[in-house]
Scaffold this motif. Structure first.
Motif, PDB file in Angstrom:
ATOM      1  N   VAL A 121       0.784  -1.095   0.121  1.00  0.00           N
ATOM      2  CA  VAL A 121       0.078   0.107  -0.003  1.00  0.00           C
ATOM      3  C   VAL A 121       0.663   1.235  -0.110  1.00  0.00           C
ATOM      4  O   VAL A 121       1.775   1.457   0.881  1.00  0.00           O
ATOM      5  CB  VAL A 121      -0.777  -0.250   1.299  1.00  0.00           C
ATOM      6  CG1 VAL A 121      -1.823   1.334   1.201  1.00  0.00           C
ATOM      7  CG2 VAL A 121      -1.806  -1.367   1.455  1.00  0.00           C
ATOM      8  N   CYS A 122       0.487   2.237  -0.858  1.00  0.00           N
ATOM      9  CA  CYS A 122       1.529   3.230  -0.839  1.00  0.00           C
ATOM     10  C   CYS A 122       0.362   4.511  -0.756  1.00  0.00           C
ATOM     11  O   CYS A 122      -0.673   4.567  -1.047  1.00  0.00           O
ATOM     12  CB  CYS A 122       2.009   3.666  -2.303  1.00  0.00           C
ATOM     13  SG  CYS A 122       3.038   2.192  -2.857  1.00  0.00           S
ATOM     14  N   ALA A 123       1.176   5.327   0.393  1.00  0.00           N
ATOM     15  CA  ALA A 123       0.041   6.535   0.742  1.00  0.00           C
ATOM     16  C   ALA A 123       0.044   7.652  -0.068  1.00  0.00           C
ATOM     17  O   ALA A 123      -0.627   8.504  -0.175  1.00  0.00           O
ATOM     18  CB  ALA A 123       0.931   7.324   1.816  1.00  0.00           C
ATOM     19  N   SER A 124       0.542   7.620  -1.198  1.00  0.00           N
ATOM     20  CA  SER A 124       0.522   8.394  -2.684  1.00  0.00           C
ATOM     21  C   SER A 124       0.753   7.692  -3.919  1.00  0.00           C
ATOM     22  O   SER A 124       1.534   6.743  -4.012  1.00  0.00           O
ATOM     23  CB  SER A 124       1.526   9.626  -2.336  1.00  0.00           C
ATOM     24  OG  SER A 124       2.728   9.248  -2.650  1.00  0.00           O
ATOM     25  N   ASP A 125       0.421   8.324  -4.845  1.00  0.00           N
ATOM     26  CA  ASP A 125       0.630   7.641  -6.219  1.00  0.00           C
ATOM     27  C   ASP A 125       2.109   7.752  -6.603  1.00  0.00           C
ATOM     28  O   ASP A 125       2.583   6.934  -7.178  1.00  0.00           O
ATOM     29  CB  ASP A 125      -0.315   8.366  -7.339  1.00  0.00           C
ATOM     30  CG  ASP A 125      -1.721   8.051  -7.199  1.00  0.00           C
ATOM     31  OD1 ASP A 125      -1.943   6.919  -6.435  1.00  0.00           O
ATOM     32  OD2 ASP A 125      -2.677   8.983  -7.639  1.00  0.00           O
ATOM     33  N   GLU A 126       2.667   8.680  -6.102  1.00  0.00           N
ATOM     34  CA  GLU A 126       4.166   8.980  -6.325  1.00  0.00           C
ATOM     35  C   GLU A 126       4.876   7.882  -5.748  1.00  0.00           C
ATOM     36  O   GLU A 126       5.734   7.183  -6.436  1.00  0.00           O
ATOM     37  CB  GLU A 126       4.674  10.362  -5.916  1.00  0.00           C
ATOM     38  CG  GLU A 126       4.226  11.346  -6.865  1.00  0.00           C
ATOM     39  CD  GLU A 126       2.868  11.764  -6.798  1.00  0.00           C
ATOM     40  OE1 GLU A 126       2.145  11.524  -5.766  1.00  0.00           O
ATOM     41  OE2 GLU A 126       2.507  12.201  -7.815  1.00  0.00           O
ATOM     42  N   MET A 127       4.549   7.572  -4.535  1.00  0.00           N
ATOM     43  CA  MET A 127       5.297   6.461  -3.955  1.00  0.00           C
ATOM     44  C   MET A 127       5.037   4.963  -5.004  1.00  0.00           C
ATOM     45  O   MET A 127       5.899   4.244  -5.016  1.00  0.00           O
ATOM     46  CB  MET A 127       4.936   6.140  -2.580  1.00  0.00           C
ATOM     47  CG  MET A 127       5.401   7.007  -1.729  1.00  0.00           C
ATOM     48  SD  MET A 127       4.549   6.929   0.028  1.00  0.00           S
ATOM     49  CE  MET A 127       4.727   8.548   1.037  1.00  0.00           C
ATOM     50  N   ALA A 128       3.693   4.925  -5.159  1.00  0.00           N
ATOM     51  CA  ALA A 128       3.422   3.737  -6.187  1.00  0.00           C
ATOM     52  C   ALA A 128       4.233   3.645  -7.281  1.00  0.00           C
ATOM     53  O   ALA A 128       4.679   2.395  -7.775  1.00  0.00           O
ATOM     54  CB  ALA A 128       1.918   3.632  -6.353  1.00  0.00           C
ATOM     55  N   LEU A 129       4.327   4.862  -7.887  1.00  0.00           N
ATOM     56  CA  LEU A 129       5.214   4.814  -9.008  1.00  0.00           C
ATOM     57  C   LEU A 129       6.650   4.318  -8.862  1.00  0.00           C
ATOM     58  O   LEU A 129       7.278   3.606  -9.614  1.00  0.00           O
ATOM     59  CB  LEU A 129       5.220   6.379  -9.819  1.00  0.00           C
ATOM     60  CG  LEU A 129       6.124   6.409 -10.764  1.00  0.00           C
ATOM     61  CD1 LEU A 129       5.717   5.600 -11.812  1.00  0.00           C
ATOM     62  CD2 LEU A 129       5.813   8.030 -11.219  1.00  0.00           C
ATOM     63  N   GLY A 130       7.156   4.794  -7.668  1.00  0.00           N
ATOM     64  CA  GLY A 130       8.469   4.378  -7.555  1.00  0.00           C
ATOM     65  C   GLY A 130       8.626   3.035  -7.335  1.00  0.00           C
ATOM     66  O   GLY A 130       9.602   2.171  -7.881  1.00  0.00           O
ATOM     67  N   VAL A 131       7.677   2.329  -6.593  1.00  0.00           N
ATOM     68  CA  VAL A 131       7.549   0.842  -6.520  1.00  0.00           C
ATOM     69  C   VAL A 131       7.388   0.107  -7.729  1.00  0.00           C
ATOM     70  O   VAL A 131       7.960  -0.876  -8.261  1.00  0.00           O
ATOM     71  CB  VAL A 131       6.464   0.538  -5.694  1.00  0.00           C
ATOM     72  CG1 VAL A 131       6.305  -1.172  -5.492  1.00  0.00           C
ATOM     73  CG2 VAL A 131       6.730   1.026  -4.125  1.00  0.00           C
ATOM     74  N   LEU A 132       6.710   0.899  -8.707  1.00  0.00           N
ATOM     75  CA  LEU A 132       6.227   0.058  -9.876  1.00  0.00           C
ATOM     76  C   LEU A 132       7.584   0.119 -10.830  1.00  0.00           C
ATOM     77  O   LEU A 132       7.858  -0.581 -11.470  1.00  0.00           O
ATOM     78  CB  LEU A 132       5.257   1.011 -10.690  1.00  0.00           C
ATOM     79  CG  LEU A 132       4.120   0.587 -11.372  1.00  0.00           C
ATOM     80  CD1 LEU A 132       3.388  -0.560 -10.541  1.00  0.00           C
ATOM     81  CD2 LEU A 132       3.017   1.816 -11.670  1.00  0.00           C
ATOM     82  N   LEU A 133       8.459   1.260 -10.785  1.00  0.00           N
ATOM     83  CA  LEU A 133       9.789   1.254 -11.527  1.00  0.00           C
ATOM     84  C   LEU A 133      10.434   0.344 -11.054  1.00  0.00           C
ATOM     85  O   LEU A 133      11.185  -0.502 -11.975  1.00  0.00           O
ATOM     86  CB  LEU A 133      10.114   2.718 -11.699  1.00  0.00           C
ATOM     87  CG  LEU A 133       9.491   3.950 -12.238  1.00  0.00           C
ATOM     88  CD1 LEU A 133       9.967   5.285 -11.770  1.00  0.00           C
ATOM     89  CD2 LEU A 133       9.948   3.629 -13.749  1.00  0.00           C
ATOM     90  N   GLU A 134      10.565   0.350  -9.631  1.00  0.00           N
ATOM     91  CA  GLU A 134      11.659  -0.585  -9.274  1.00  0.00           C
ATOM     92  C   GLU A 134      11.230  -2.222  -9.645  1.00  0.00           C
ATOM     93  O   GLU A 134      12.060  -3.016  -9.671  1.00  0.00           O
ATOM     94  CB  GLU A 134      11.954  -0.220  -7.673  1.00  0.00           C
ATOM     95  CG  GLU A 134      13.214  -0.833  -7.403  1.00  0.00           C
ATOM     96  CD  GLU A 134      14.284   0.074  -8.136  1.00  0.00           C
ATOM     97  OE1 GLU A 134      15.486  -0.417  -8.391  1.00  0.00           O
ATOM     98  OE2 GLU A 134      14.119   1.241  -8.496  1.00  0.00           O
ATOM     99  N   ALA A 135       9.843  -2.325  -9.227  1.00  0.00           N
ATOM    100  CA  ALA A 135       9.519  -3.661  -9.460  1.00  0.00           C
ATOM    101  C   ALA A 135       9.555  -4.179 -11.001  1.00  0.00           C
ATOM    102  O   ALA A 135       9.944  -5.190 -11.214  1.00  0.00           O
ATOM    103  CB  ALA A 135       7.924  -3.690  -9.311  1.00  0.00           C
ATOM    104  N   ALA A 136       9.413  -3.237 -11.937  1.00  0.00           N
ATOM    105  CA  ALA A 136       9.792  -3.447 -13.384  1.00  0.00           C
ATOM    106  C   ALA A 136      11.227  -4.077 -13.421  1.00  0.00           C
ATOM    107  O   ALA A 136      11.384  -4.823 -14.228  1.00  0.00           O
ATOM    108  CB  ALA A 136       9.502  -2.450 -14.343  1.00  0.00           C
ATOM    109  N   ARG A 137      12.096  -3.325 -12.702  1.00  0.00           N
ATOM    110  CA  ARG A 137      13.384  -3.469 -12.801  1.00  0.00           C
ATOM    111  C   ARG A 137      13.722  -4.987 -12.294  1.00  0.00           C
ATOM    112  O   ARG A 137      14.718  -5.551 -12.788  1.00  0.00           O
ATOM    113  CB  ARG A 137      14.046  -2.528 -12.166  1.00  0.00           C
ATOM    114  CG  ARG A 137      15.509  -2.528 -12.433  1.00  0.00           C
ATOM    115  CD  ARG A 137      16.223  -1.715 -11.265  1.00  0.00           C
ATOM    116  NE  ARG A 137      17.422  -1.043 -11.782  1.00  0.00           N
ATOM    117  CZ  ARG A 137      18.388  -0.582 -11.120  1.00  0.00           C
ATOM    118  NH1 ARG A 137      18.108  -0.581  -9.676  1.00  0.00           N
ATOM    119  NH2 ARG A 137      19.664  -0.271 -11.646  1.00  0.00           N
TER     120      ARG A 137
END
Lengths: 375, 375
Positions: A265-281
């Motif tokens: 769970v991410c408290a903001s969409d920006e954090m979610a984006l960070g997770v998304l990028l790193e998860a892609a990696r």
DNA sequence: ATGAAAGCGCTAACAC
DNA sequence: GTGTTAGCGCTTTCAT
């Protein structure tokens, strides 16, 4: 920048015209129409006691003359400015700009105009009070965006002043919007079978909506523990560094020892984006290997097809504005504060937990489910 | 939503007070201070011809009474409202919300208030003219954000009306902002040694800043060809679908046959994000394997450390507002339109082209350069 | 259905 | 330095 010597686009003639402030007054219209100013006033505002032909004539003449009533004069005469002040702590955060948009639409639809006051820091500075005071004599009512935008003393001052106002986003005695949102997000994941969660949230003391540190959340988390669900809380700097920081935090989390969460769970969409990028990696598929829930979920969350707890702040602000106007026209008082009730928007970034989910991620996809084209 | 039965926070007493509109007038202050209204007016506005002790006393009393001059009355008396209208086509796009913020700051700093008009679609509808007309009688000047926000006829109408106004973002006869921005971005990459570029830009007909299809760009591209540089143009839906679409486009591009570009220019930060996500998935390092340049580059671009051509729209809007005020106070005319001069902001997503760059990406990093933590 | 007139609360000349 | 006064342009009784 070339304001100084910018191209003047108007011809000299028009320039002349402007120089003499040739704005027609209601008297000009009255004279041209051969009626009194009172009749013109009625005709233009669509009030009843005017004969139809007279009204038409007046309207035509007004149009031809380019007449529009002076807001100042009308305001002085009626005691109402037909405008409401909107105070917002931010215009960049999507939740707020959406709210402003919503308010603007609602207001303009009713022929009210919106005076914008941008108050970035919630300080009790005298300057702030001055600004609020300026507004007070300029607008009929105030729509305050954000629970923490105004300090308690300023709210009190507002109340004393008797100005109609609504605060949107206040978590009052009864409802804690942030905790409710967090709970909503977590509940969603638990229902999907996730038992090992991580929660990326703001640093303690972070302002407003990105900081779900209320006791409501603690209630929630302790309840989780009794159900055997792990919830790891990870504090992230919010704001400009949110993306970078959540990437880093996710990397660390994933590289670390122990079991990996199956949902975040991410408290903001920006954090979610960070997770998304790193998860892609990391080669993770979303949501097969990892479910992600965002918050605030307006534009960015939508574009990323992120499941999110959304605020629908545009709607909320619009409703607030409408209440304000209703109160203004109906003479009744609405000076109150509205709490935020979050909604869960299920999009593409969450899925039922994979049955044989390994600790490291990288698991076969659940049969029958198409892998998303997430990274 | 619970506005209807929302908690009323004010005690009955205060409610009473409000019901009687007990706002003090200048006469109340004058009476309490034992002076004339004229003196009060001077004292409060900081005008000269008032004795210091008198002024102090008046200020104190005004403060105690909670007095503030009515904007309507002052406006009627002076003929100026001390407010300017800002019309914007959007509040969600960072460039515009930043501009609004900039304008607000500049205006409030000078004790002007900002009346916001949100005009999403540039249509010549009568409704629009009505709205503009409403504004006209409410504000002293107009700041128009976006070159395409108002139609030519509406601009003409504005000019005829003699209202002071500035249009920010207009690409006029001399400068084409979009093409200039694109050229800037491309030039940057060429200077870094890239000879095989892709350009993700808006569909033909896309509005405003995201659509660099002007002839200036064509000049640029034809010039490139003579230098032996390949520039593949890829049209992407902008707006909500930008991220998804650019991901798709990038995947297709990368999966396709032929040489891969070593650098990509994106007409918006959203597109760049799409590329970033997909590149992470392909295992590419940014900027080692692929350079990316964004545009608009405000918040998102900054968070992603994207090299970008930025608009600095906040500054531009603030300057515009200042010019407007200068004109208002100085009586001179500034009715003009300013062109947009983009700046290149070099951050972390571009690098010199790797010497032995393979067609497929996936190349050793240039010696001495730290791999970024990009995906 | 229309008009005459009295303000609304402030500012700006001008007089003192 | 301070007060008097005449509007600013509209709305709104109250007559007609």
């Amino acid at each position: 920048m070339d304001e100084g010597q910018g191209v003047a686009l108007i011809p000299p003639a028009a320039r002349q015209a402007r120089a003499h402030h040739p704005r027609p007054s209601i008297e000009d219209v009255a004279a041209a129409a051969g009626v009194s100013t009172a009749t013109v006033s009625r005709a233009i505002r669509g009030l009843p006691r005017v004969a139809q032909p007279t009204r038409m004539r007046i309207l035509e003449i007004a149009q031809a003359l380019g007449y529009a009533a002076s807001a100042s004069a009308a305001g002085l005469a009626t005691g109402r400015t037909r405008s409401v002040g909107v105070v917002t702590p931010s215009l960049r955060q999507p939740a707020y700009s959406a709210a402003v948009e919503g308010a603007e639409r609602a207001l303009r639809g009713r022929d009210y105009s919106l005076v914008l006051l941008h108050l970035p820091h919630r300080s009790a500075s005298p300057q702030l009070s001055t600004d609020l005071n300026m507004l007070r004599r300029r607008v009929d009512a105030l729509l305050v965006l954000g629970a923490d935008t105004l300090g308690k003393d300023q709210i009190k001052q507002l109340q004393r002043s008797g100005m109609q106002h609504i605060v949107i986003g206040l978590h009052g005695e009864h409802v804690d919007g942030e905790a409710e949102a967090a709970t909503t997000a977590i509940r969603h994941l638990v229902q999907l079978g996730h038992t090992d969660l991580a929660f990326f949230l703001g640093e303690p003391g972070a302002p407003s909506w990105a900081n779900p540190q209320a006791r409501g959340l603690e209630h929630c988390t302790s309840a989780l523990k009794t159900e055997g669900i792990k919830l790891k809380e990870i504090r992230i700097e919010i704001g400009a560094g949110a993306i970078r920081n959540s990437r880093r935090a996710f990397s660390r989390l994933w590289a670390g020892p122990g079991s990996k969460p199956t949902a975040i769970v991410c408290a903001s969409d920006e954090m979610a984006l960070g997770v998304l990028l790193e998860a892609a990696r990391e080669g993770l598929s979303i949501p097969e290997d990892l479910s992600i829930v965002g918050m605030d979920g307006q534009d960015l969350g939508e574009s990323l097809e992120l499941t999110a707890v959304i605020q629908n702040s545009a709607l909320r602000a619009a409703r607030g504005a409408q209440s304000l106007l209703a109160a203004l026209e109906g003479e009744r008082s609405v000076t109150y504060s509205a709490a935020w009730s979050p909604e869960l928007m299920i999009r593409q970034s969450t899925a039922r937990r994979a049955r044989n989910h390994s600790a490291a991620g990288m698991v076969e996809t659940e049969p029958g489910r198409q892998p998303r084209d997430y990274g």
